[in-house]
Design a protein around this motif. Structure first.
Motif, PDB file in Angstrom:
ATOM      1  N   SER A 220       0.786  -1.010  -0.242  1.00 34.09           N
ATOM      2  CA  SER A 220       0.314  -0.253   0.047  1.00 34.09           C
ATOM      3  C   SER A 220       0.760   0.696   0.279  1.00 34.09           C
ATOM      4  N   TRP A 221       2.068   0.972   0.974  1.00 34.62           N
ATOM      5  CA  TRP A 221       3.354   2.567   0.746  1.00 34.62           C
ATOM      6  C   TRP A 221       3.205   2.247  -1.026  1.00 34.62           C
ATOM      7  N   TRP A 222       3.412   1.171  -1.660  1.00 32.64           N
ATOM      8  CA  TRP A 222       4.387   1.510  -2.542  1.00 32.64           C
ATOM      9  C   TRP A 222       2.898   2.290  -3.537  1.00 32.64           C
ATOM     10  N   VAL A 223       2.088   1.823  -3.861  1.00 35.97           N
ATOM     11  CA  VAL A 223       1.542   2.055  -4.201  1.00 35.97           C
ATOM     12  C   VAL A 223       0.965   3.865  -3.956  1.00 35.97           C
ATOM     13  N   PHE A 224       0.802   4.419  -2.853  1.00 34.25           N
ATOM     14  CA  PHE A 224       0.661   5.345  -2.686  1.00 34.25           C
ATOM     15  C   PHE A 224       2.129   6.178  -3.363  1.00 34.25           C
TER      16      PHE A 224
END
Length: 508
Positions: A220-224
């Motif tokens: 999720s951090w990478w997507v953000f």
């Protein structure tokens, strides 16, 4: 920011001293009761510190400006306060920093996180400590964890507000409130992840199971991070468009940045949250992007404009709206681009809106645009001193400008002064800018000749034109006074009756 004020450096030194105090119980010479009775699991400290440092390096590689709080909060839930604070230290000191001075920023961030994690661990310990992770029923275990997360966010916000107040002269109360509300949501999301790590860490499955929590968080951090990279690409595109306008109209070079700065000052004075302040800054930067569709000869014309030429220039808000309408994150900035030349009495353009029909963002940008237009040298007239420009804004409040926006801008200038970036005109000669306290300094026009400026206290200084005569400014119509709007006649005239080329706002 290369130069950091001395008061900000002193503040950083105080926070560093506070961080060292938080870590003092770890010293072999210390005999503080909490750590004399509690054995510190150094292997857990080392593992969490390595995890946090790895997450920080991954964030730098993904170009994501943020901190991976779940690891720090898990340390606050599992470890004594000083040991938990130590988890943040290696990762913060080894983090990649682009802005200078890099060493000072690393030290500041390390000290800030040490204090924040220490406060969170102390609050969590007061409400049950590490035993609350596995020794309480599930709903009740959330109480100490939630309190620790709230204390962590509060500590970081207070420390950040202090550095903003000293380094950038932002009011502490407003900065603290904005930072706390903006950071509470992401920290609240990271809190349950840190609690889950702590629960699995203390479970029979051990630390290996706790590491599995990081996998979905990293995804999720990478997507953000990808979202932020796309936003940064949009901002780069915006900068390129603004630079194209500056190249096309050399006399207004730097005008867009200064209007963005003034719009931001008005928005903050009105108490808007930081997200809206940023949007209005973009509105000021982009307000004249539609001039890319206007012939260059009209923008640089020295003499008066004909009625037809004025109608062509008055199309630039609609051109600009068409250029930015597809950039979704701009929000209300698009309305400001379209309506920043509307007037409260309905005599503006492109649609002749009246009063509150004009979007609030457009009313903010209109004041900022007029102020910078009056205090900058243009091809058709000289610059006005800052006090004279403010008096003109007050005179036109209620007819051309929103009185609320004018009052907010006057208050902001009185508190902070006007310190725009010095820019260059055609040929590299500087154009009129403001000095300390908001008073213009003596500058030169494109030919290197001095222009009328103000001295100490705002009193005008007598200067001469090329022929040795006192310099006098004139607008496109040859009148000796300068209108507050850069593209409007000195006396309001009714708008030209013409159909809108792209239909009503929001439609093509």
């Amino acid at each position: 920011m290369e130069a950091v004020p001395a008061r900000a450096r002193a503040y950083v030194a105080c926070v560093v001293a506070l961080a060292l105090f938080c870590l003092l119980p770890l010293s072999p010479l210390s005999a503080v009761p909490p750590l004399s009775a509690v054995r510190t699991p150094w292997w857990a400290v080392a593992l969490l510190a390595v995890l946090y440092a790895g997450c920080e390096q991954a964030a730098a590689r993904w170009r994501f400006a943020g901190t991976f709080y779940p690891v720090l909060l898990a340390g606050a839930f599992l470890l004594p306060p000083s040991a938990a604070a130590l988890v943040a230290l290696p990762g913060a000191l080894l983090s990649l920093v682009e802005q200078r001075p890099r060493w000072l920023r690393r030290v500041w961030r390390a000290a800030q996180l040490v204090v924040g994690v220490w406060v969170a661990a102390r609050v969590h310990g007061a409400l049950g400590g590490p035993d609350a992770v596995v020794g309480s029923d599930f709903p009740y275990a959330l109480v100490p964890a939630g309190a620790a997360v709230l204390a962590f966010c509060l500590a970081l916000s207070v420390l950040d507000a202090g550095i903003l107040a000293l380094a950038e002269r932002v009011p502490v109360r407003r900065a603290w409130r904005g930072l706390f509300l903006r950071s509470l949501a992401p920290v609240a999301v990271h809190g349950p992840a840190g609690l889950m790590m702590a629960v699995l860490w203390r479970s029979p499955y051990g630390p290996v199971a706790a590491l599995l929590v990081l996998l979905p968080m990293c995804v999720s951090w990478w997507v953000f991070a990808q979202y932020h990279r796309e936003r940064a690409a949009h901002q780069s595109t915006i900068r390129a468009r603004v630079q194209a306008v500056d190249i096309k109209d050399g006399y207004t070079r730097g005008h867009s940045e200064r209007v963005g700065q003034a719009s931001m000052m008005i928005a903050r004075e009105l108490g808007m949250d930081e997200d809206r302040v940023e949007v209005l800054r973009f509105a000021g930067i982009l307000h004249d992007v539609g001039k890319l569709g206007v012939p260059t000869r009209l923008l640089r014309k020295d003499g008066p404009l004909t009625a037809e030429e004025r109608r062509v220039i008055e199309l630039h808000p609609e051109y600009g709206h068409e250029m930015v309408r597809g950039i979704s994150f701009l929000g209300e900035a698009r309305a400001a681009v379209l309506h920043h030349h509307e007037r409260l009495d309905g005599s503006g353009y492109p649609y002749g809106l009246v009063g509150n029909q004009i979007p609030e963002s457009a009313r903010v940008v209109a004041v900022a645009d007029a102020f910078d237009a009056m205090t900058s040298t243009r091809c058709y007239r000289r610059a006005r001193p800052v006090p004279v420009a403010l008096e003109e804004l007050k005179r036109c409040a209620g007819t051309q400008f929103d009185p609320l926006m004018v009052e907010a801008f006057v208050r902001a200038l009185g508190r902070h002064g006007w310190h725009p970036v010095v820019t260059a005109g055609q040929g590299g000669h500087p154009v009129v800018t403001a000095g300390q306290g908001g008073h213009p300094v003596v500058t030169a026009d494109q030919g290197g000749h001095p222009v009328v400026t103000a001295g100490q206290g705002g009193h005008p200084v007598v200067t001469a034109d090329q022929g040795g005569n006192p310099a006098m400014s004139a607008d496109h119509g040859g009148h000796p006074t300068v209108p507050p709007d850069e593209s409007s006649p000195p006396h309001p005239s009714p708008p030209h009756p013409r159909p809108a080329p792209f239909g009503p706002p929001g439609t093509r």
